[in-house]
Design a protein around this motif. Structure first.
Motif, PDB file in Angstrom:
ATOM      1  N   MET A   8       0.845  -1.201   0.000  1.00 61.74           N
ATOM      2  CA  MET A   8       0.000   0.000   0.000  1.00 61.74           C
ATOM      3  C   MET A   8       0.879   1.249   0.000  1.00 61.74           C
ATOM      4  N   ILE A   9       1.902   1.253   0.871  1.00 64.32           N
ATOM      5  CA  ILE A   9       2.807   2.399   0.948  1.00 64.32           C
ATOM      6  C   ILE A   9       4.240   1.865   0.901  1.00 64.32           C
ATOM      7  N   SER A  10       4.977   2.254  -0.114  1.00 66.19           N
ATOM      8  CA  SER A  10       6.325   1.717  -0.318  1.00 66.19           C
ATOM      9  C   SER A  10       7.316   2.239   0.719  1.00 66.19           C
ATOM     10  N   ALA A  11       8.426   1.525   0.840  1.00 64.50           N
ATOM     11  CA  ALA A  11       9.491   1.919   1.756  1.00 64.50           C
ATOM     12  C   ALA A  11       9.984   3.335   1.426  1.00 64.50           C
ATOM     13  N   ASP A  12      10.092   3.629   0.125  1.00 62.39           N
ATOM     14  CA  ASP A  12      10.545   4.947  -0.332  1.00 62.39           C
ATOM     15  C   ASP A  12       9.597   6.055   0.075  1.00 62.39           C
ATOM     16  N   ALA A  13       8.310   5.782  -0.120  1.00 69.13           N
ATOM     17  CA  ALA A  13       7.293   6.787   0.219  1.00 69.13           C
ATOM     18  C   ALA A  13       7.297   7.065   1.730  1.00 69.13           C
ATOM     19  N   ILE A  14       7.469   6.016   2.526  1.00 69.46           N
ATOM     20  CA  ILE A  14       7.500   6.203   3.984  1.00 69.46           C
ATOM     21  C   ILE A  14       8.717   7.035   4.372  1.00 69.46           C
ATOM     22  N   SER A  15       9.856   6.682   3.792  1.00 68.98           N
ATOM     23  CA  SER A  15      11.089   7.389   4.098  1.00 68.98           C
ATOM     24  C   SER A  15      10.966   8.889   3.791  1.00 68.98           C
ATOM     25  N   LYS A  16      10.416   9.194   2.616  1.00 73.06           N
ATOM     26  CA  LYS A  16      10.239  10.603   2.219  1.00 73.06           C
ATOM     27  C   LYS A  16       9.302  11.330   3.170  1.00 73.06           C
ATOM     28  N   ARG A  17       8.236  10.669   3.515  1.00 66.22           N
ATOM     29  CA  ARG A  17       7.225  11.293   4.392  1.00 66.22           C
ATOM     30  C   ARG A  17       7.808  11.542   5.795  1.00 66.22           C
ATOM     31  N   LEU A  18       8.587  10.598   6.299  1.00 65.79           N
ATOM     32  CA  LEU A  18       9.185  10.768   7.628  1.00 65.79           C
ATOM     33  C   LEU A  18      10.160  11.941   7.637  1.00 65.79           C
ATOM     34  N   GLU A  19      10.830  12.108   6.508  1.00 72.38           N
ATOM     35  CA  GLU A  19      11.757  13.240   6.350  1.00 72.38           C
ATOM     36  C   GLU A  19      10.993  14.557   6.500  1.00 72.38           C
ATOM     37  N   GLU A  20       9.876  14.663   5.819  1.00 72.83           N
ATOM     38  CA  GLU A  20       9.045  15.878   5.881  1.00 72.83           C
ATOM     39  C   GLU A  20       8.518  16.096   7.294  1.00 72.83           C
ATOM     40  N   MET A  21       8.035  15.021   7.904  1.00 72.26           N
ATOM     41  CA  MET A  21       7.470  15.132   9.254  1.00 72.26           C
ATOM     42  C   MET A  21       8.546  15.584  10.244  1.00 72.26           C
ATOM     43  N   ALA A  22       9.737  15.028  10.103  1.00 76.37           N
ATOM     44  CA  ALA A  22      10.830  15.368  11.021  1.00 76.37           C
ATOM     45  C   ALA A  22      11.174  16.853  10.932  1.00 76.37           C
ATOM     46  N   GLU A  23      11.141  17.380   9.717  1.00 71.71           N
ATOM     47  CA  GLU A  23      11.426  18.797   9.528  1.00 71.71           C
ATOM     48  C   GLU A  23      10.377  19.660  10.209  1.00 71.71           C
ATOM     49  N   GLN A  24       9.124  19.271  10.008  1.00 69.78           N
ATOM     50  CA  GLN A  24       8.013  19.998  10.617  1.00 69.78           C
ATOM     51  C   GLN A  24       8.084  19.943  12.153  1.00 69.78           C
TER      52      GLN A  24
END
Ligand code: IMP
Ligand code: MG
Length: 176
Positions: A8-24
């Motif tokens: 449903m959600i790829s490893a890449d997509a999760i990694s990118k999203r966590l990056e954004e969340m961490a910045e926020q």
């Protein structure tokens, strides 16, 4: 029945999203030190992967809870199986969850932790299944909002398995 996991959600997509969340998260806490509170066991992978991307000093602690009730009908009350080993009063706290489903567990956990008077208290979840919400609870950071399906991977389990998958997938049961 044969179990099959559909991505449903790829490893890449999760990694990118966590990056954004961490910045926020870094911005919202103004770069101040934060205590990351992980709800065992499902949130472990999100905790570790998110923490690697956070640029401020962090500390980590773990809680284990189970819901009370007679099986079919949960009262929503939670039983603490393992409490935090540090006092959180006056601290910046980020509670990390794997998924919010009915919201019952999180809602009680939030009330409980707020009573300890942290300086700031925010909630982060990798996944949100809003269709099944019973208890409203304010969530500050949501990785992905997903439809009502049973998902596994990235910490989430079915009968304790699949937690080690580096992606999130829908679990299907096929006829053999
Ligand atoms: P609730 O929000 O109080 O209903 O509880 C959420 C908890 O139920 C999560 O922390 C998971 O442990 C579990 N859960 C809910 N939905 C799923 C799912 O799709 N897969 C695996 N575990 C789930
Ligand atoms: Mg959980």
């Amino acid at each position: 029945m044969k179990e099959r996991v559909e991505v449903m959600i790829s490893a890449d997509a999760i990694s990118k999203r966590l990056e954004e969340m961490a910045e926020q998260i870094y911005e919202d806490f103004g770069g101040e030190q934060v205590e990351l509170v992980c709800v065992l066991k499902g949130a472990v992978m999100t905790l570790t992967e998110l923490s690697k991307r956070l640029k401020m000093p962090v500390t980590m602690s773990f809680m284990d809870v189970s819901s009370y009730g007679n099986g079919t009908e949960s009262t929503g009350k939670i039983k603490i199986l393992r409490d935090l080993d540090e006092d959180i009063s006056g601290k910046n706290v980020l509670l990390i969850e794997d998924i919010i489903d009915s919201g019952r567990t999180l809602s009680h956990l939030r009330d409980l932790l707020l009573k300890r008077e942290p300086k700031a208290f925010k909630i982060c979840t990798l996944l949100d299944k809003p269709d099944r919400r019973v208890a409203e609870v304010p969530v500050d950071y949501v990785g992905f909002t997903i439809p009502d399906a049973f998902v596994v991977g990235y910490g989430l389990d079915y009968a304790q398995r699949y937690r080690n998958l580096n992606y999130v997938g829908v679990l299907h049961f096929d006829e053999e």
